[in-house]
Design a protein around this motif. Structure first.
Motif, PDB file in Angstrom:
ATOM      1  N   LEU A   1      40.527   5.999 100.009  1.00  0.00           N
ATOM      2  CA  LEU A   1      41.643   5.649 100.887  1.00  0.00           C
ATOM      3  C   LEU A   1      41.540   6.294 102.262  1.00  0.00           C
ATOM      4  O   LEU A   1      41.935   5.712 103.271  1.00  0.00           O
ATOM      5  CB  LEU A   1      42.964   6.099 100.260  1.00  0.00           C
ATOM      6  CG  LEU A   1      43.608   5.245  99.195  1.00  0.00           C
ATOM      7  CD1 LEU A   1      44.859   5.939  98.686  1.00  0.00           C
ATOM      8  CD2 LEU A   1      43.949   3.878  99.735  1.00  0.00           C
ATOM      9  N   GLY A   2      41.047   7.529 102.287  1.00  0.00           N
ATOM     10  CA  GLY A   2      41.110   8.331 103.494  1.00  0.00           C
ATOM     11  C   GLY A   2      42.330   9.237 103.446  1.00  0.00           C
ATOM     12  O   GLY A   2      43.307   8.957 102.744  1.00  0.00           O
TER      13      GLY A   2
ATOM     14  N   ALA B   1      46.037   7.709 104.628  1.00  0.00           N
ATOM     15  CA  ALA B   1      46.637   6.780 103.673  1.00  0.00           C
ATOM     16  C   ALA B   1      47.049   7.498 102.399  1.00  0.00           C
ATOM     17  O   ALA B   1      48.076   7.165 101.790  1.00  0.00           O
ATOM     18  CB  ALA B   1      45.657   5.650 103.355  1.00  0.00           C
TER      19      ALA B   1
ATOM     20  N   ARG C   1      47.174   1.657 110.435  1.00  0.00           N
ATOM     21  CA  ARG C   1      45.943   1.564 109.642  1.00  0.00           C
ATOM     22  C   ARG C   1      46.118   2.205 108.268  1.00  0.00           C
ATOM     23  O   ARG C   1      45.554   1.721 107.273  1.00  0.00           O
ATOM     24  CB  ARG C   1      44.786   2.229 110.389  1.00  0.00           C
ATOM     25  CG  ARG C   1      44.338   1.447 111.640  1.00  0.00           C
ATOM     26  CD  ARG C   1      42.964   1.931 112.117  1.00  0.00           C
ATOM     27  NE  ARG C   1      42.975   3.352 112.441  1.00  0.00           N
ATOM     28  CZ  ARG C   1      43.261   3.852 113.628  1.00  0.00           C
ATOM     29  NH1 ARG C   1      43.596   3.039 114.618  1.00  0.00           N
ATOM     30  NH2 ARG C   1      43.220   5.154 113.850  1.00  0.00           N
ATOM     31  N   ALA C   2      46.915   3.280 108.193  1.00  0.00           N
ATOM     32  CA  ALA C   2      47.155   3.920 106.898  1.00  0.00           C
ATOM     33  C   ALA C   2      47.888   2.974 105.956  1.00  0.00           C
ATOM     34  O   ALA C   2      47.549   2.860 104.769  1.00  0.00           O
ATOM     35  CB  ALA C   2      47.950   5.213 107.085  1.00  0.00           C
TER      36      ALA C   2
ATOM     37  N   GLU D   1      47.853  -0.311 106.205  1.00  0.00           N
ATOM     38  CA  GLU D   1      46.922  -1.395 105.906  1.00  0.00           C
ATOM     39  C   GLU D   1      45.950  -1.007 104.797  1.00  0.00           C
ATOM     40  O   GLU D   1      45.597  -1.826 103.943  1.00  0.00           O
ATOM     41  CB  GLU D   1      46.151  -1.795 107.166  1.00  0.00           C
ATOM     42  CG  GLU D   1      46.997  -2.463 108.242  1.00  0.00           C
ATOM     43  CD  GLU D   1      47.518  -3.825 107.807  1.00  0.00           C
ATOM     44  OE1 GLU D   1      46.906  -4.461 106.929  1.00  0.00           O
ATOM     45  OE2 GLU D   1      48.562  -4.241 108.336  1.00  0.00           O
ATOM     46  N   ARG D   2      45.502   0.243 104.777  1.00  0.00           N
ATOM     47  CA  ARG D   2      44.560   0.680 103.742  1.00  0.00           C
ATOM     48  C   ARG D   2      45.243   0.719 102.376  1.00  0.00           C
ATOM     49  O   ARG D   2      44.645   0.353 101.364  1.00  0.00           O
ATOM     50  CB  ARG D   2      43.961   2.042 104.105  1.00  0.00           C
ATOM     51  CG  ARG D   2      43.019   1.983 105.287  1.00  0.00           C
ATOM     52  CD  ARG D   2      42.328   3.322 105.525  1.00  0.00           C
ATOM     53  NE  ARG D   2      41.363   3.640 104.486  1.00  0.00           N
ATOM     54  CZ  ARG D   2      40.126   3.158 104.421  1.00  0.00           C
ATOM     55  NH1 ARG D   2      39.717   2.288 105.338  1.00  0.00           N
ATOM     56  NH2 ARG D   2      39.320   3.514 103.457  1.00  0.00           N
ATOM     57  N   CYS D   3      46.488   1.174 102.337  1.00  0.00           N
ATOM     58  CA  CYS D   3      47.215   1.178 101.059  1.00  0.00           C
ATOM     59  C   CYS D   3      47.352  -0.243 100.518  1.00  0.00           C
ATOM     60  O   CYS D   3      47.193  -0.476  99.311  1.00  0.00           O
ATOM     61  CB  CYS D   3      48.595   1.809 101.236  1.00  0.00           C
ATOM     62  SG  CYS D   3      48.581   3.607 101.476  1.00  0.00           S
TER      63      CYS D   3
ATOM     64  N   HIS E   1      45.380  -2.860 101.390  1.00  0.00           N
ATOM     65  CA  HIS E   1      44.036  -3.392 101.133  1.00  0.00           C
ATOM     66  C   HIS E   1      43.497  -2.956  99.771  1.00  0.00           C
ATOM     67  O   HIS E   1      42.872  -3.757  99.059  1.00  0.00           O
ATOM     68  CB  HIS E   1      43.084  -2.939 102.237  1.00  0.00           C
ATOM     69  CG  HIS E   1      41.657  -3.325 102.006  1.00  0.00           C
ATOM     70  ND1 HIS E   1      41.200  -4.611 102.192  1.00  0.00           N
ATOM     71  CD2 HIS E   1      40.584  -2.585 101.579  1.00  0.00           C
ATOM     72  CE1 HIS E   1      39.910  -4.651 101.899  1.00  0.00           C
ATOM     73  NE2 HIS E   1      39.502  -3.448 101.536  1.00  0.00           N
ATOM     74  N   PHE E   2      43.765  -1.703  99.389  1.00  0.00           N
ATOM     75  CA  PHE E   2      43.235  -1.187  98.130  1.00  0.00           C
ATOM     76  C   PHE E   2      44.210  -1.370  96.958  1.00  0.00           C
ATOM     77  O   PHE E   2      44.003  -0.812  95.881  1.00  0.00           O
ATOM     78  CB  PHE E   2      42.861   0.289  98.272  1.00  0.00           C
ATOM     79  CG  PHE E   2      41.634   0.499  99.112  1.00  0.00           C
ATOM     80  CD1 PHE E   2      40.377   0.219  98.595  1.00  0.00           C
ATOM     81  CD2 PHE E   2      41.725   0.947 100.418  1.00  0.00           C
ATOM     82  CE1 PHE E   2      39.232   0.394  99.360  1.00  0.00           C
ATOM     83  CE2 PHE E   2      40.594   1.128 101.199  1.00  0.00           C
ATOM     84  CZ  PHE E   2      39.339   0.844 100.671  1.00  0.00           C
TER      85      PHE E   2
ATOM     86  N   HIS F   1      34.381   0.722  93.815  1.00  0.00           N
ATOM     87  CA  HIS F   1      34.576   1.819  94.769  1.00  0.00           C
ATOM     88  C   HIS F   1      33.916   3.105  94.265  1.00  0.00           C
ATOM     89  O   HIS F   1      33.415   3.897  95.069  1.00  0.00           O
ATOM     90  CB  HIS F   1      36.055   2.064  95.000  1.00  0.00           C
ATOM     91  CG  HIS F   1      36.788   0.874  95.549  1.00  0.00           C
ATOM     92  ND1 HIS F   1      36.295   0.110  96.584  1.00  0.00           N
ATOM     93  CD2 HIS F   1      37.978   0.313  95.193  1.00  0.00           C
ATOM     94  CE1 HIS F   1      37.143  -0.866  96.851  1.00  0.00           C
ATOM     95  NE2 HIS F   1      38.160  -0.772  96.024  1.00  0.00           N
TER      96      HIS F   1
END
Length: 225
Positions: A59-60, A63, A106-107, A109-111, A113-114, A138
């Motif tokens: 996730l980074g 996120a 972006r955070a 969006e990543r949540c 997206h995954f 992943h």
């Protein structure tokens, strides 16, 4: 406002603000729990060591911390909560809510997206309060050392050294911690610090919080073959 299919809608100020932009206030987002019994039966709490170890590199950090904060809000208000987006972004050190291409956007969006959050409509977001295991597609991108550590969390492969007596003792410690008010992620961390195998620590923490309040006897589990 009509949003064309496939167009990202978060966090566009106009649809999210529900009239607050004109008043000079931060846009507001309604956050609700994403109910998924299948995931909740096998998943991990966002504050768990599992998420820190294996989901964070996927996730980074931004996120991951955002997910935790949203779930903390839902823990305090299970029916849902209205959040000021700028306040949430600044509390995470991400500046203001900005737009879809900001660090905060972006955070989110990543949540999405995954698969850890999904949009219900432009002003509402559903968030998983229990995170599923990291998908294999992943996992294979993680460092080899992390992939090897992940195998220790697999409940289908218990370590040979785990015996019925060890399981019972670990559950007793987990139950004591639960009675002291320690949440499942805290129990899991405590047990692992004491050298308990990750999969056993995770299972014992979940067991302690699924036990009836008045249960006094810890059942003896079947020995591991």
């Amino acid at each position: 406002m009509t949003v064309p299919p496939g167009t990202s809608t978060f966090p566009q100020p106009a649809p999210l603000a529900r009239g607050s932009v004109e008043a000079g206030r931060s846009p507001v987002l309604r956050v609700e729990a994403w109910s998924d019994p299948a995931t909740e039966s096998i998943g991990f709490h966002p504050r768990s060591l599992y998420v820190e170890t294996f989901w964070l590199p996927v996730l980074g950090p931004s996120a991951t911390w955002l997910l935790r904060q949203l779930v903390d809000e839902l823990d305090a208000s299970p029916p849902g909560v209205d959040l000021q987006l700028d306040d949430v972004a600044r509390s995470l050190g991400l500046g203001g809510a900005g737009g879809r291409h900001s660090a905060f956007g972006r955070a989110i969006e990543r949540c999405v997206h995954f698969g850890l959050a999904r949009r219900l409509d432009p002003g509402r977001l559903a968030v998983r309060c229990t995170v599923p295991p990291v998908p294999r597609r992943h996992l294979i991108r993680l460092p080899v050392g992390l992939q090897e550590r992940h195998r220790e969390w697999d409940p289908g492969e218990p370590p040979a050294a785990v015996t019925a007596v060890l399981i019972r003792r670990t559950r007793l410690v987990a139950l004591d911690l639960r009675l002291l008010g320690v949440d499942p992620p805290g129990i899991e961390r405590h047990l692992q610090r004491r050298g308990v195998h990750p999969s056993l620590a995770y299972e014992s923490a979940r067991w302690a919080w699924s036990t009836a309040e008045d249960e006094a006897v810890v059942p003896m589990p079947q020995p591991v073959p």
